[in-house]
Design a protein around this motif. Structure first.
Motif, PDB file in Angstrom:
ATOM      1  N   ALA A   1       0.844  -1.193   0.000  1.00 56.36           N
ATOM      2  CA  ALA A   1       0.000   0.000   0.000  1.00 56.36           C
ATOM      3  C   ALA A   1       0.880   1.245   0.000  1.00 56.36           C
ATOM      4  O   ALA A   1       1.612   1.488   0.968  1.00 56.36           O
ATOM      5  CB  ALA A   1      -0.907   0.011   1.220  1.00 56.36           C
ATOM      6  N   PRO A   2       0.834   2.050  -1.079  1.00 52.86           N
ATOM      7  CA  PRO A   2       1.687   3.242  -1.147  1.00 52.86           C
ATOM      8  C   PRO A   2       1.484   4.202   0.008  1.00 52.86           C
ATOM      9  O   PRO A   2       2.413   4.890   0.418  1.00 52.86           O
ATOM     10  CB  PRO A   2       1.267   3.882  -2.478  1.00 52.86           C
ATOM     11  CG  PRO A   2       0.668   2.779  -3.278  1.00 52.86           C
ATOM     12  CD  PRO A   2       0.012   1.888  -2.277  1.00 52.86           C
TER      13      PRO A   2
ATOM     14  N   SER B   1       6.500  -8.032  -5.830  1.00 47.57           N
ATOM     15  CA  SER B   1       6.668  -7.116  -6.957  1.00 47.57           C
ATOM     16  C   SER B   1       6.756  -5.656  -6.519  1.00 47.57           C
ATOM     17  O   SER B   1       7.652  -4.919  -6.928  1.00 47.57           O
ATOM     18  CB  SER B   1       5.514  -7.288  -7.950  1.00 47.57           C
ATOM     19  OG  SER B   1       5.618  -8.515  -8.630  1.00 47.57           O
ATOM     20  N   TYR B   2       5.801  -5.241  -5.680  1.00 48.52           N
ATOM     21  CA  TYR B   2       5.793  -3.829  -5.283  1.00 48.52           C
ATOM     22  C   TYR B   2       7.026  -3.475  -4.458  1.00 48.52           C
ATOM     23  O   TYR B   2       7.682  -2.459  -4.689  1.00 48.52           O
ATOM     24  CB  TYR B   2       4.525  -3.505  -4.498  1.00 48.52           C
ATOM     25  CG  TYR B   2       4.450  -2.050  -4.098  1.00 48.52           C
ATOM     26  CD1 TYR B   2       4.075  -1.085  -5.024  1.00 48.52           C
ATOM     27  CD2 TYR B   2       4.776  -1.648  -2.812  1.00 48.52           C
ATOM     28  CE1 TYR B   2       4.028   0.262  -4.677  1.00 48.52           C
ATOM     29  CE2 TYR B   2       4.734  -0.313  -2.454  1.00 48.52           C
ATOM     30  CZ  TYR B   2       4.358   0.641  -3.385  1.00 48.52           C
ATOM     31  OH  TYR B   2       4.328   1.967  -3.034  1.00 48.52           O
ATOM     32  N   ALA B   3       7.339  -4.317  -3.477  1.00 45.43           N
ATOM     33  CA  ALA B   3       8.504  -4.044  -2.636  1.00 45.43           C
ATOM     34  C   ALA B   3       9.790  -4.059  -3.458  1.00 45.43           C
ATOM     35  O   ALA B   3      10.705  -3.264  -3.218  1.00 45.43           O
ATOM     36  CB  ALA B   3       8.581  -5.066  -1.504  1.00 45.43           C
ATOM     37  N   LEU B   4       9.865  -4.943  -4.428  1.00 48.98           N
ATOM     38  CA  LEU B   4      11.046  -4.991  -5.296  1.00 48.98           C
ATOM     39  C   LEU B   4      11.278  -3.660  -5.982  1.00 48.98           C
ATOM     40  O   LEU B   4      12.417  -3.183  -6.075  1.00 48.98           O
ATOM     41  CB  LEU B   4      10.861  -6.094  -6.346  1.00 48.98           C
ATOM     42  CG  LEU B   4      11.891  -6.137  -7.482  1.00 48.98           C
ATOM     43  CD1 LEU B   4      13.275  -6.432  -6.941  1.00 48.98           C
ATOM     44  CD2 LEU B   4      11.473  -7.164  -8.527  1.00 48.98           C
TER      45      LEU B   4
ATOM     46  N   ALA C   1       8.848 -12.070  -8.108  1.00 50.83           N
ATOM     47  CA  ALA C   1       8.372 -11.157  -9.145  1.00 50.83           C
ATOM     48  C   ALA C   1       7.136 -11.739  -9.821  1.00 50.83           C
ATOM     49  O   ALA C   1       7.213 -12.780 -10.475  1.00 50.83           O
ATOM     50  CB  ALA C   1       9.471 -10.915 -10.176  1.00 50.83           C
ATOM     51  N   GLY C   2       5.996 -11.074  -9.636  1.00 53.70           N
ATOM     52  CA  GLY C   2       4.755 -11.526 -10.255  1.00 53.70           C
ATOM     53  C   GLY C   2       4.188 -10.477 -11.185  1.00 53.70           C
ATOM     54  O   GLY C   2       4.474 -10.445 -12.375  1.00 53.70           O
ATOM     55  N   SER C   3       3.376  -9.562 -10.636  1.00 51.95           N
ATOM     56  CA  SER C   3       2.724  -8.548 -11.476  1.00 51.95           C
ATOM     57  C   SER C   3       3.728  -7.628 -12.152  1.00 51.95           C
ATOM     58  O   SER C   3       3.443  -7.062 -13.211  1.00 51.95           O
ATOM     59  CB  SER C   3       1.734  -7.730 -10.645  1.00 51.95           C
ATOM     60  OG  SER C   3       2.386  -7.088  -9.560  1.00 51.95           O
ATOM     61  N   VAL C   4       4.908  -7.494 -11.575  1.00 55.41           N
ATOM     62  CA  VAL C   4       5.932  -6.648 -12.199  1.00 55.41           C
ATOM     63  C   VAL C   4       6.357  -7.214 -13.552  1.00 55.41           C
ATOM     64  O   VAL C   4       6.780  -6.469 -14.447  1.00 55.41           O
ATOM     65  CB  VAL C   4       7.145  -6.484 -11.252  1.00 55.41           C
ATOM     66  CG1 VAL C   4       7.884  -7.800 -11.071  1.00 55.41           C
ATOM     67  CG2 VAL C   4       8.082  -5.392 -11.733  1.00 55.41           C
ATOM     68  N   LEU C   5       6.228  -8.526 -13.739  1.00 57.56           N
ATOM     69  CA  LEU C   5       6.537  -9.125 -15.040  1.00 57.56           C
ATOM     70  C   LEU C   5       5.620  -8.579 -16.123  1.00 57.56           C
ATOM     71  O   LEU C   5       6.006  -8.474 -17.289  1.00 57.56           O
ATOM     72  CB  LEU C   5       6.387 -10.647 -14.972  1.00 57.56           C
ATOM     73  CG  LEU C   5       7.468 -11.422 -14.230  1.00 57.56           C
ATOM     74  CD1 LEU C   5       7.010 -12.859 -13.995  1.00 57.56           C
ATOM     75  CD2 LEU C   5       8.775 -11.389 -15.025  1.00 57.56           C
TER      76      LEU C   5
END
Length: 354
Positions: free
Chosen positions: A165-166, A200-203, A216-220
């Protein structure tokens, strides 16, 4: 025919970004949900060709699909724990690394492995605030019990999940709690194995979460809360053939829900795709009123491309059909219309990699 086009060049670009962000950390490509809607085996093949050989899934059938497609030697990590004996038997048969998130899940896996005279591999899951599963950080004695009392389980790693969550950045608190758990394990004389926390988000946004490995999921797919300078590319687009082209008179209405009234004679094209297929659907990132208004405006101004020319959706995207204004565009039934779509929500499409 509806086609979901997965752009190989975009995926390769995102893999490059992921590798740059990951540094020396190992990469687990998270392929749950049929590879995020892109086809689990097709995506895995592309990832393997780019040097990624660790995968993570959330269902037994996803692991089965990978093994049957020839991913025999690659590591597969099951991110969901289970006490279901049938599922555990399948996971052990498939040589999948299981997740242990509680004393019960650990004992179930150990009992199965003992009964079959084998050793099962697993990672420990720690709950640092997500609540989806894992040993609580306030109960380190239960985690240590897993290391002491599961002789038929090889604990090869340990992981946690970080908030995405940003507007809520608990990363430092979560990571401090996780480090306390790791220290307790090491002080007790056990090895943690591979340690990972970043999804993904934390990456992409939280440097301190990159440990031995990242997930890495949605970042792909280039859809991990993208910023202008993150270097990611959107992976998917949709294509359909125009069903019909015709003229509608001034004053005619278009649409079922909140119909639009035409202000002049309009040549329209009918597309066999709608929100039930995922067109115009996106994951809500912010529950606030302004975010809801932005999503409403975005659907009202949705567009498609026909022959490389941009044309707007008239009114709102329908359930199974959508009408677009082609008054100034040369086209006919059977021509191809393309549009942006999130593969995660795409339904009823044939997947094609280009």
């Amino acid at each position: 025919m509806r086609k979901l086009i997965v752009k190989k060049a975009a995926v390769k670009n995102n893999i490059k970004v992921i590798k740059e962000r990951s540094g020396s950390a190992a990469i687990y490509a998270v392929l749950n949900g049929n590879g995020g809607g892109t086809g689990i085996t097709q995506m895995a093949e592309l990832l393997r060709s780019e040097g990624i050989s660790r995968f993570a899934v959330n269902e037994v059938n996803e692991a089965q699909a990978l093994r049957r497609a020839g991913f025999v030697d690659e590591e597969i990590l099951m991110l969901r724990s289970t006490t279901d004996r049938e599922e555990l038997e399948q996971l052990v048969d498939l040589n999948v690394v299981c997740t242990i998130s509680s004393v019960d899940t650990g004992m179930a896996l150990n009992a199965l492995a003992e009964n079959r005279s084998t050793v099962a591999a697993a990672h420990i899951q720690v709950d640092t605030g997500m609540g989806f599963g894992g040993f609580l950080v306030t109960e380190p004695e239960k985690i240590l019990l897993a290391y002491r009392s599961l002789p038929k389980v090889a604990l090869e790693g340990i992981y946690t999940q970080i908030h995405a969550a940003p507007r809520r950045d608990d990363t430092e608190t979560q990571m401090a709690q996780f480090q306390q758990v790791l220290k307790a394990i090491q002080d007790a004389g056990f090895e943690t194995g591979i340690v990972h926390a970043a999804g993904s988000y934390a990456l992409m946004h939280r440097d301190l979460t990159r440990l031995d490995a990242v997930r890495a999921g949605s970042v792909l797919l280039g859809r991990c809360r993208r910023t202008d300078d993150d270097g990611l590319s959107v992976v998917g687009s949709g294509e359909v053939d125009i069903s019909e082209v015709r003229w509608l008179p001034k004053g005619h209405t278009v649409g079922a829900d909140r119909p639009a009234v035409l202000k002049k004679p309009t040549r329209v094209a009918v597309l066999p795709v709608g929100y039930q297929n995922g067109f115009g659907v996106e994951r809500p990132r912010d529950p606030g009123l302004w975010a809801m208004m932005r999503r409403w405006q975005k659907q009202r101004h949705a567009c498609v491309y026909i022959g490389g020319q941009r044309t707007r959706v008239i009114g709102y995207i329908g359930a199974i059909e959508t009408v677009v204004d082609v008054t100034d565009i040369k086209c006919s039934a059977g021509d191809t219309a393309s549009f942006e779509i999130d593969p995660m929500f795409a339904r009823g499409f044939v997947i094609e990699y280009r």
